[in-house]
Scaffold this active site. Structure first.
Site, PDB file in Angstrom:
ATOM      1  N   LYS A 222       1.824  -0.703 -12.681  1.00 38.59           N
ATOM      2  CA  LYS A 222       0.620   0.119 -12.626  1.00 38.59           C
ATOM      3  C   LYS A 222      -0.212   0.020 -13.895  1.00 38.59           C
ATOM      4  O   LYS A 222      -1.440   0.135 -13.847  1.00 38.59           O
ATOM      5  CB  LYS A 222       0.989   1.566 -12.309  1.00 38.59           C
ATOM      6  CG  LYS A 222       1.516   1.764 -10.881  1.00 38.59           C
ATOM      7  CD  LYS A 222       0.564   1.205  -9.832  1.00 38.59           C
ATOM      8  CE  LYS A 222       0.763   1.792  -8.453  1.00 38.59           C
ATOM      9  NZ  LYS A 222      -0.120   1.146  -7.453  1.00 38.59           N
TER      10      LYS A 222
ATOM     11  N   TYR B 199       7.726   0.112 -11.551  1.00 37.11           N
ATOM     12  CA  TYR B 199       6.465   0.660 -11.022  1.00 37.11           C
ATOM     13  C   TYR B 199       5.458   0.926 -12.147  1.00 37.11           C
ATOM     14  O   TYR B 199       4.271   0.608 -12.027  1.00 37.11           O
ATOM     15  CB  TYR B 199       6.800   1.943 -10.266  1.00 37.11           C
ATOM     16  CG  TYR B 199       5.669   2.604  -9.540  1.00 37.11           C
ATOM     17  CD1 TYR B 199       5.210   2.106  -8.321  1.00 37.11           C
ATOM     18  CD2 TYR B 199       5.078   3.764 -10.047  1.00 37.11           C
ATOM     19  CE1 TYR B 199       4.188   2.742  -7.640  1.00 37.11           C
ATOM     20  CE2 TYR B 199       4.057   4.401  -9.368  1.00 37.11           C
ATOM     21  CZ  TYR B 199       3.614   3.894  -8.161  1.00 37.11           C
ATOM     22  OH  TYR B 199       2.600   4.529  -7.484  1.00 37.11           O
TER      23      TYR B 199
HETATM   24  P1  NAI Z   1       2.203   4.777   1.439  1.00 36.75           P
HETATM   25  O1  NAI Z   1       3.596   4.274   1.436  1.00 36.75           O
HETATM   26  O2  NAI Z   1       1.814   5.806   2.434  1.00 36.75           O
HETATM   27  O3  NAI Z   1       1.164   3.561   1.551  1.00 36.75           O
HETATM   28  C1  NAI Z   1       1.400   2.294   1.030  1.00 36.75           C
HETATM   29  C2  NAI Z   1       1.110   1.306   2.124  1.00 36.75           C
HETATM   30  O4  NAI Z   1       1.223  -0.033   1.614  1.00 36.75           O
HETATM   31  C3  NAI Z   1       2.098   1.401   3.278  1.00 36.75           C
HETATM   32  O5  NAI Z   1       1.409   1.643   4.481  1.00 36.75           O
HETATM   33  C4  NAI Z   1       2.807   0.059   3.275  1.00 36.75           C
HETATM   34  O6  NAI Z   1       3.178  -0.395   4.566  1.00 36.75           O
HETATM   35  C5  NAI Z   1       1.787  -0.839   2.619  1.00 36.75           C
HETATM   36  N1  NAI Z   1       2.388  -2.033   2.034  1.00 36.75           N
HETATM   37  C6  NAI Z   1       3.480  -2.093   1.236  1.00 36.75           C
HETATM   38  N2  NAI Z   1       3.730  -3.352   0.887  1.00 36.75           N
HETATM   39  C7  NAI Z   1       2.775  -4.120   1.450  1.00 36.75           C
HETATM   40  C8  NAI Z   1       2.505  -5.513   1.432  1.00 36.75           C
HETATM   41  N3  NAI Z   1       3.296  -6.361   0.759  1.00 36.75           N
HETATM   42  N4  NAI Z   1       1.433  -5.983   2.110  1.00 36.75           N
HETATM   43  C9  NAI Z   1       0.619  -5.125   2.798  1.00 36.75           C
HETATM   44  N5  NAI Z   1       0.850  -3.789   2.859  1.00 36.75           N
HETATM   45  C10 NAI Z   1       1.912  -3.287   2.192  1.00 36.75           C
HETATM   46  O7  NAI Z   1       1.926   5.353  -0.028  1.00 36.75           O
HETATM   47  P2  NAI Z   1       0.596   5.942  -0.708  1.00 36.75           P
HETATM   48  O8  NAI Z   1       1.011   7.126  -1.462  1.00 36.75           O
HETATM   49  O9  NAI Z   1      -0.495   6.051   0.261  1.00 36.75           O
HETATM   50  O10 NAI Z   1       0.299   4.798  -1.782  1.00 36.75           O
HETATM   51  C11 NAI Z   1      -0.894   4.050  -1.817  1.00 36.75           C
HETATM   52  C12 NAI Z   1      -1.057   3.505  -3.220  1.00 36.75           C
HETATM   53  O11 NAI Z   1      -1.270   4.580  -4.132  1.00 36.75           O
HETATM   54  C13 NAI Z   1       0.148   2.739  -3.752  1.00 36.75           C
HETATM   55  O12 NAI Z   1      -0.286   1.643  -4.518  1.00 36.75           O
HETATM   56  C14 NAI Z   1       0.832   3.760  -4.633  1.00 36.75           C
HETATM   57  O13 NAI Z   1       1.635   3.159  -5.609  1.00 36.75           O
HETATM   58  C15 NAI Z   1      -0.372   4.477  -5.211  1.00 36.75           C
HETATM   59  N6  NAI Z   1      -0.105   5.782  -5.761  1.00 36.75           N
HETATM   60  C16 NAI Z   1       0.160   6.850  -4.946  1.00 36.75           C
HETATM   61  C17 NAI Z   1       0.366   8.097  -5.491  1.00 36.75           C
HETATM   62  C18 NAI Z   1       0.552   9.302  -4.657  1.00 36.75           C
HETATM   63  O14 NAI Z   1       0.564  10.410  -5.231  1.00 36.75           O
HETATM   64  N7  NAI Z   1       0.688   9.192  -3.343  1.00 36.75           N
HETATM   65  C19 NAI Z   1       0.419   8.297  -6.949  1.00 36.75           C
HETATM   66  C20 NAI Z   1       0.075   7.136  -7.708  1.00 36.75           C
HETATM   67  C21 NAI Z   1      -0.163   5.929  -7.121  1.00 36.75           C
END
Ligand code: NAI
Length: 298
Positions: free
Chosen positions: A170, A166
């Site tokens: 990132k 990851y």
């Molecule tokens: P989340 O799991 O709620 O959202 C991620 C979404 O991406 C999910 O709805 C999932 O179905 C979708 N997804 C995964 N693989 C996919 C693909 N191949 N094609 C299309 N859609 C796909 O998680 P969150 O927290 O909302 O994460 C959003 C972004 O923010 C991610 O990139 C995560 O790594 C990043 N992030 C989040 C943090 C946090 O504190 N929540 C911290 C740092 C980064």
């Protein structure tokens, strides 16, 4: 002060069925953008798929008077990425904004991490952001306008135990963002990255319970919305964002130490000067960095 509106603009938001992407989609749609809500609808580790999450967000936007279409394509395949951008063109005739947000986790300590776990995480975050941006790029270039927001992470910028895959992904997105900013500059394309922290299904098991009310996805979406707006000309930057706090994160190079003909022992003996941070440079191109090295030669 005038409200920042997105009337006439079309945004593609990946991973917008849950968490941060969902909040970004609602924020942009509320301000008039037409939105492609993309989400594969799988589990946190990327397994499985469902049409539910993307459809639910589209329904919510439509109910609120906005315009949106769902896409359940996979960002990690060239066909999937093309289909996501095509959905914007077919439904709304253009694409102006790309928010690469889709992400998965396959955490494992370094020694135990498999090649598959490494590749799967890079595929969604890095390959996915490359592919969707790449599919949209010709249209953005042609119209001389575009906004791209990539989603990095503090885990990539600063490292985190159990996240070799990851954090590699990132930090890779920081490089992608900076080069996109350089290559897109003349065509009016601005690219930035966020390193967020928010209470979502990705973090709910890790963050203390009191974070839920303060570290809302909406407190990240405000910055993403601003970066996606035409009035924001900033490009190539990375921002730490969460819980109401926003800070620029920059890659800096210290003043350095120089001695033409030096020995390994000279390096040891001057380690403090090599490690010094002040006064630092924040090059925005490799040319600026090389310039500093060349200046030191004179
Ligand atoms: P989340 O799991 O709620 O959202 C991620 C979404 O991406 C999910 O709805 C999932 O179905 C979708 N997804 C995964 N693989 C996919 C693909 N191949 N094609 C299309 N859609 C796909 O998680 P969150 O927290 O909302 O994460 C959003 C972004 O923010 C991610 O990139 C995560 O790594 C990043 N992030 C989040 C943090 C946090 O504190 N929540 C911290 C740092 C980064």
């Amino acid at each position: 002060m005038s409200e920042l509106r997105f009337d006439g603009r079309v945004a593609v938001i990946t991973g917008a069925g849950h968490g941060l992407g969902r909040a970004h989609a609602l924020s942009l749609a509320e301000r008039g953008a037409k939105v492609v809500v993309n989400d594969l609808g799988g589990a946190l580790d990327g397994t499985g798929a469902s049409t539910g999450p993307a459809a639910e967000v589209v329904e919510l936007i439509t109910k609120n008077g906005g315009e949106a279409v769902a896409s359940t394509d996979n960002v990690a395949t060239p066909e999937g990425a093309k289909a996501i951008v095509q959905a914007a063109l077919d439904s709304f005739g253009q694409v102006d904004i790309v928010i690469n947000n889709a992400g998965i986790l396959r955490d494992k300590s370094f020694g135990k991490m498999t090649v598959e776990e490494f590749d799967a995480v890079l595929a969604v975050h890095v390959r996915g952001s490359f592919l969707v941006s790449h599919a949209a790029f010709p249209y953005l270039k042609e119209q001389g306008y575009g906004r791209i927001v990539n989603t990095s992470s503090p885990a990539g910028l600063f490292g985190n135990f159990g996240q070799a895959n990851y954090s590699t992904a990132k930090m890779g997105l920081v490089g992608l963002t900076k080069t996109l900013a350089i290559e897109g500059a003349r065509a009016g394309i601005r690219a930035n990255a966020i390193a967020p922290i928010a209470w979502t299904r990705m973090t709910e098991a890790l963050l203390p319970a009191e974070f839920e009310a303060k570290f809302t996805p909406e407190r990240v979406s405000t910055l993403v919305t601003y970066l996606a707006h035409e009035s924001c000309e900033t490009s190539g930057e990375v921002f730490s964002v969460g819980g109401g706090r926003i800070a620029r994160v920059f890659v800096a190079e210290g003043p350095g130490w120089k001695q033409d003909d030096h020995t390994v022992e000279d390096i040891r003996d001057n380690w403090e000067a090599i490690m010094a941070e002040q006064p630092y440079l924040t090059p925005t191109t490799i040319g600026q960095q090389a310039g500093a090295s060349m200046k030191a030669m004179l």
